[in-house]
Design a protein around this motif. Structure first.
Motif, PDB file in Angstrom:
ATOM      1  N   UNK A 165     -13.068   3.502 -21.689  1.00 44.83           N
ATOM      2  CA  UNK A 165     -11.804   2.821 -21.392  1.00 44.83           C
ATOM      3  C   UNK A 165     -10.669   3.319 -22.270  1.00 44.83           C
ATOM      4  N   UNK A 166      -9.477   3.329 -21.701  1.00 41.87           N
ATOM      5  CA  UNK A 166      -8.271   3.656 -22.472  1.00 41.87           C
ATOM      6  C   UNK A 166      -7.168   2.679 -22.094  1.00 41.87           C
ATOM      7  N   UNK A 167      -6.519   2.160 -23.126  1.00 43.37           N
ATOM      8  CA  UNK A 167      -5.410   1.209 -22.936  1.00 43.37           C
ATOM      9  C   UNK A 167      -4.168   1.906 -23.494  1.00 43.37           C
ATOM     10  N   UNK A 168      -3.447   2.573 -22.631  1.00 42.18           N
ATOM     11  CA  UNK A 168      -2.414   3.489 -23.126  1.00 42.18           C
ATOM     12  C   UNK A 168      -1.034   3.122 -22.571  1.00 42.18           C
ATOM     13  N   UNK A 169       0.003   3.579 -23.254  1.00 38.76           N
ATOM     14  CA  UNK A 169       1.336   3.423 -22.664  1.00 38.76           C
ATOM     15  C   UNK A 169       2.069   4.760 -22.716  1.00 38.76           C
ATOM     16  N   UNK A 170       2.927   4.931 -21.724  1.00 43.88           N
ATOM     17  CA  UNK A 170       3.657   6.179 -21.508  1.00 43.88           C
ATOM     18  C   UNK A 170       5.063   5.757 -21.089  1.00 43.88           C
ATOM     19  N   UNK A 171       6.104   6.516 -21.432  1.00 42.83           N
ATOM     20  CA  UNK A 171       7.404   6.165 -20.863  1.00 42.83           C
ATOM     21  C   UNK A 171       7.273   6.058 -19.331  1.00 42.83           C
ATOM     22  N   UNK A 172       7.798   4.979 -18.773  1.00 43.18           N
ATOM     23  CA  UNK A 172       7.507   4.656 -17.361  1.00 43.18           C
ATOM     24  C   UNK A 172       7.810   5.833 -16.433  1.00 43.18           C
ATOM     25  N   UNK A 173       8.908   6.526 -16.713  1.00 41.66           N
ATOM     26  CA  UNK A 173       9.317   7.604 -15.812  1.00 41.66           C
ATOM     27  C   UNK A 173       8.292   8.738 -15.733  1.00 41.66           C
ATOM     28  N   UNK A 232       0.860  -1.191   0.000  1.00 43.88           N
ATOM     29  CA  UNK A 232       0.000   0.000   0.000  1.00 43.88           C
ATOM     30  C   UNK A 232       0.891   1.233   0.000  1.00 43.88           C
ATOM     31  N   UNK A 233       0.546   2.200  -0.822  1.00 46.60           N
ATOM     32  CA  UNK A 233       1.377   3.408  -0.872  1.00 46.60           C
ATOM     33  C   UNK A 233       0.542   4.638  -1.221  1.00 46.60           C
ATOM     34  N   UNK A 234       1.221   5.790  -1.306  1.00 51.05           N
ATOM     35  CA  UNK A 234       0.494   7.061  -1.405  1.00 51.05           C
ATOM     36  C   UNK A 234       0.220   7.520  -2.837  1.00 51.05           C
ATOM     37  N   UNK A 235       1.214   7.420  -3.722  1.00 49.61           N
ATOM     38  CA  UNK A 235       1.083   8.047  -5.046  1.00 49.61           C
ATOM     39  C   UNK A 235       1.666   7.147  -6.148  1.00 49.61           C
ATOM     40  N   UNK A 236       1.287   7.399  -7.408  1.00 44.91           N
ATOM     41  CA  UNK A 236       1.937   6.672  -8.511  1.00 44.91           C
ATOM     42  C   UNK A 236       3.452   6.913  -8.530  1.00 44.91           C
ATOM     43  N   UNK A 237       3.898   8.104  -8.115  1.00 40.80           N
ATOM     44  CA  UNK A 237       5.353   8.354  -8.081  1.00 40.80           C
ATOM     45  C   UNK A 237       6.037   7.442  -7.061  1.00 40.80           C
ATOM     46  N   UNK A 238       5.368   7.248  -5.911  1.00 41.58           N
ATOM     47  CA  UNK A 238       5.933   6.323  -4.917  1.00 41.58           C
ATOM     48  C   UNK A 238       6.001   4.906  -5.507  1.00 41.58           C
ATOM     49  N   UNK A 239       4.976   4.576  -6.308  1.00 38.42           N
ATOM     50  CA  UNK A 239       4.966   3.242  -6.947  1.00 38.42           C
ATOM     51  C   UNK A 239       6.148   3.107  -7.907  1.00 38.42           C
ATOM     52  N   UNK A 240       6.480   4.188  -8.615  1.00 38.30           N
ATOM     53  CA  UNK A 240       7.622   4.138  -9.541  1.00 38.30           C
ATOM     54  C   UNK A 240       8.934   3.947  -8.782  1.00 38.30           C
ATOM     55  N   UNK A 241       9.050   4.645  -7.634  1.00 40.58           N
ATOM     56  CA  UNK A 241      10.271   4.465  -6.825  1.00 40.58           C
ATOM     57  C   UNK A 241      10.341   3.035  -6.297  1.00 40.58           C
ATOM     58  N   UNK A 242       9.164   2.499  -5.956  1.00 38.12           N
ATOM     59  CA  UNK A 242       9.105   1.106  -5.476  1.00 38.12           C
ATOM     60  C   UNK A 242       9.523   0.152  -6.603  1.00 38.12           C
ATOM     61  N   UNK A 243       9.134   0.477  -7.838  1.00 38.33           N
ATOM     62  CA  UNK A 243       9.516  -0.359  -8.984  1.00 38.33           C
ATOM     63  C   UNK A 243      11.042  -0.387  -9.135  1.00 38.33           C
TER      64      UNK A 243
END
Ligand code: FAD
Length: 468
Positions: free
Chosen positions: A345-353, A226-237
C-alpha cells in the motif's frame, strides 16, 4: 519493574494496569494484524491528572510510552516494539464531551472520544463536525489529531489540523499545557498546537481539544460518474468546482479494478451501470440552501459533463439509502483488497494537476519492474491524495510478491518525489515509513525536526522508534 507497576496501580487503580497477555493483546497488535509488539503493561488513566502522574512515573523509572487511541492507525505508530520495555498508554477512558458552544461554533472534547460520538454530539447541537473516516466508529479524536487525519471531506473543510483550535497536552516533562482556546485568531508566538498535531505521539500526549464546528448542510447529494481516464476525472473536478464552488465536499477517484474487487468479494454491492468503464468518480455536494438547489446544481454539472464527453454515464442518489450504497462501494475497496490477499500500500499525495501524468508514468515503471502486478488505485482526488496500492500478479502467491515490497516502494516513492509529492499524505510515518523519510526529506528539515524532538522530549520517552 515491580516498583514501577505498583506505583502505577497506586496512581490509577489496579484495574487499569493490564499485564496479562490476554488483556494486553488487543493493544499490541496493529489494525491490519501485520505486527505484534510486546508491552510492559497497558495503562488506562481516567483523567488528565492521571496521565500527568503516569508520565512522571515513566520519567522516574525511565520507561518509554506509546500513546494509543483507537489503534486504527495504519503505519505501526500506536503499537509498541518487541522489546517489552515500553508501556501502552491508552487514552480511551478520557472520553468526555466537556462543552459544546454553538455560538462560538466549537466543542471541547477529551482525546479518547470516538470520532463517531463527537460527530453525533455536534449533530445534537445542530452543528457539523466534518472529519469523516471509514474508521470513525473506532478511531479517537486524539489519534485523529496526532496523525493529522484526512478522510473524505478535506476538499471542503480541511484535515484534522484545520479543524482544531486548541489543545490540552501532557508534555514529556509531565507538565500539563492548557491551550484549550477557542480562538480563530491568536498570533502570540510559536504555534505550539501545530507542533503536537501530526506528531504521532512523539512530543507529548494530547488529552483534550477544542474542535471547530460548522452549520449543518440543508441537503447532501451523492453522485457516481463513469469516465475514461484520471485526466478526464481532473477535468471533471475543475468543472464540478466551477458549478458547485464550496458546496463540493468530496471528490473520490476509483479505478475499475478497485471496484471489480469489491464486486467479487462483496457480491451484494454492485455498480449501478449497465457496462464497465475504466474509472469512476464519487462526488458529494453539501448545500446550505435546499435539496432543490443542490439537485439543480448537480443536474447542470452532469448535463454539461456528458455534453462535453468528459463522463460517459452518471447516477445521482435520490435517497439516503442510495447515497450510502454509493459510499459503501468506495469504503469497501480496502476490505475487498484485503480479502483478495496481501498487497503493497501507498498513501501518497501529488500536486493535483499532475495526478494523471503520475499514474501513467508510475504504472509503466511498475509493469517494467514487476510484470503483471495489478494496480488498485483510488483515493481523495480532490486533495491530490491517492491510495496507490499494488496487488500481486494474478497467479503469484502474495507472500512471494510481498518479498519485493522494498523494491516496489522505492519505485513508487522515488516517482512521488520526482513529482514533488509526499510519501505520506494522511496516515503518518509510524515505524513503517520512518526509514524512508531520510531518503526524501532534506538534511535541513531532518535537523530541525530532530532539534524539536530533543527540546520537547529530552529523555526520549515519547513513542521512540516512530516518525524520526
Ligand atoms: P491510534 O491508531 O491509536 O494512534 C495513531 C498515532 O497517534 C500513534 O502514533 C499514536 O501513538 C498516536 N496517538 C494516539 N492518540 C494520541 C494522543 N491522545 N496523544 C498523542 N498521541 C496519540 N486515516 C486517514 O487519515 N484518512 C482515512 O480516510 C482513513 N481511513 C481509514 C479506514 C480504515 C478502515 C482504517 C482502519 C484506518 C483508516 N485511517 C484513515 C487511519 C486511522 O484511522 C487514522 O490514522 C486515525 O486518525 C487514527 O486514530 P486512532 O485513535 O485509532 O489512533
Amino acid at each position: 519493574m515491580d516498583a514501577f507497576l505498583n506505583a502505577c496501580r497506586e496512581t490509577i487503580g489496579a484495574d487499569y494496569v493490564l499485564t496479562q497477555d490476554a488483556d494486553v493483546l488487543g493493544f499490541v497488535v496493529d489494525w491490519r494484524q501485520r505486527f505484534q509488539g510486546k508491552a510492559l503493561a497497558v495503562l488506562k488513566p481516567g483523567s488528565t491528572e492521571e496521565v500527568a502522574a503516569l508520565v512522571r512515573l515513566c520519567m522516574q523509572f525511565n520507561v518509554a510510552i506509546v500513546p494509543q487511541g483507537g489503534n486504527t492507525g495504519l503505519v505501526l505508530g500506536s503499537v509498541p516494539d518487541s522489546s517489552g520495555k515500553a508501556v501502552v498508554l491508552s487514552l480511551k477512558r478520557l472520553n468526555r464531551i466537556r462543552h459544546v458552544d454553538p455560538v462560538n461554533n466549537t466543542m471541547t472534547v477529551e482525546a479518547g472520544c470516538i470520532l463517531a460520538d463527537v460527530q453525533a454530539a455536534a449533530a445534537q447541537a445542530q452543528r457539523l463536525y466534518p472529519l469523516s473516516l471509514a474508521s470513525e466508529g473506532s478511531c479517537t479524536v486524539g489519534g485523529n489529531l496526532s496523525t493529522n487525519a484526512g478522510g473524505t471531506a478535506v476538499l471542503r473543510y480541511g484535515n484534522a489540523r484545520e479543524l482544531c483550535l486548541g489543545l490540552e497536552v501532557v508534555t514529556a516533562g509531565a507538565e500539563t499545557w492548557d491551550g484549550l482556546r477557542g480562538l480563530r485568531k491568536d498570533n502570540t508566538g510559536y504555534d505550539l498546537r501545530d507542533l503536537f498535531i501530526g506528531a504521532e505521539g512523539t512530543l507529548g500526549i494530547i488529552t483534550a481539544t477544542v474542535l471547530k464546528l460548522f452549520p449543518q448542510p440543508k441537503a447532501q447529494l451523492t453522485a457516481l460518474a463513469a469516465l475514461q481516464t484520471p485526466d478526464a476525472a481532473l477535468q471533471m473536478l475543475s468543472l464540478a468546482q466551477a458549478h458547485c464552488g464550496a458546496s463540493l465536499t468530496a471528490f473520490e477517484l476509483m479505478s475499475d479494478f478497485s471496484l471489480q474487487l469489491v464486486g467479487t468479494h462483496f457480491p451484494q454491492m454492485q455498480l449501478p451501470f449497465a457496462s464497465r468503464h475504466p474509472q469512476y468518480v464519487l462526488l458529494e455536494l453539501s448545500d446550505s440552501e435546499s435539496e432543490q438547489h443542490a439537485s439543480a446544481m448537480l443536474e447542470s454539472l452532469v448535463a454539461e459533463a456528458l455534453d462535453k464527453d468528459l463522463i460517459q454515464d452518471a447516477v445521482v442518489a435520490t435517497s439516503l439509502a442510495q447515497s450510502r450504497a454509493l459510499w459503501n462501494l468506495r469504503e469497501h475497496i480496502s476490505m475487498a483488497q484485503a480479502a483478495e490477499g496481501k498487497n503493497i500500500k501507498h498513501d501518497i499525495s501529488i500536486p493535483i494537476s499532475d495526478i494523471g501524468h503520475f499514474i501513467s508514468a508510475t504504472d509503466l515503471l511498475l509493469q517494467q519492474g514487476f510484470p503483471g502486478c495489478r494496480m488498485v488505485t483510488f483515493g481523495h482526488l480532490g486533495d491530490g491524495n491517492l491510495h496507490y496500492n499494488v496487488s500481486p500478479p494474478a497467479h503469484m502467491p502474495d507472500t512471494e510478491f510481498i518479498e519485493q515490497q522494498e523494491a516496489v516502494n522505492l519505485v513508487v516513492h522515488d516517482s512521488v518525489h520526482r513529482f514533488g509529492g509526499s510519501i505520506s499524505a494522511e496516515h503518518g510515518l509510524g515505524a513503517l515509513k520512518r526509514e524512508e523519510l531520510l531518503r526524501y526529506k532534506s538534511p535541513v528539515e531532518m535537523t530541525l525536526m530532530r532539534s524539536i524532538k530533543v527540546a520537547l522530549d529530552p529523555q526520549q520517552l515519547m513513542n521512540p522508534g516512530k516518525l524520526l
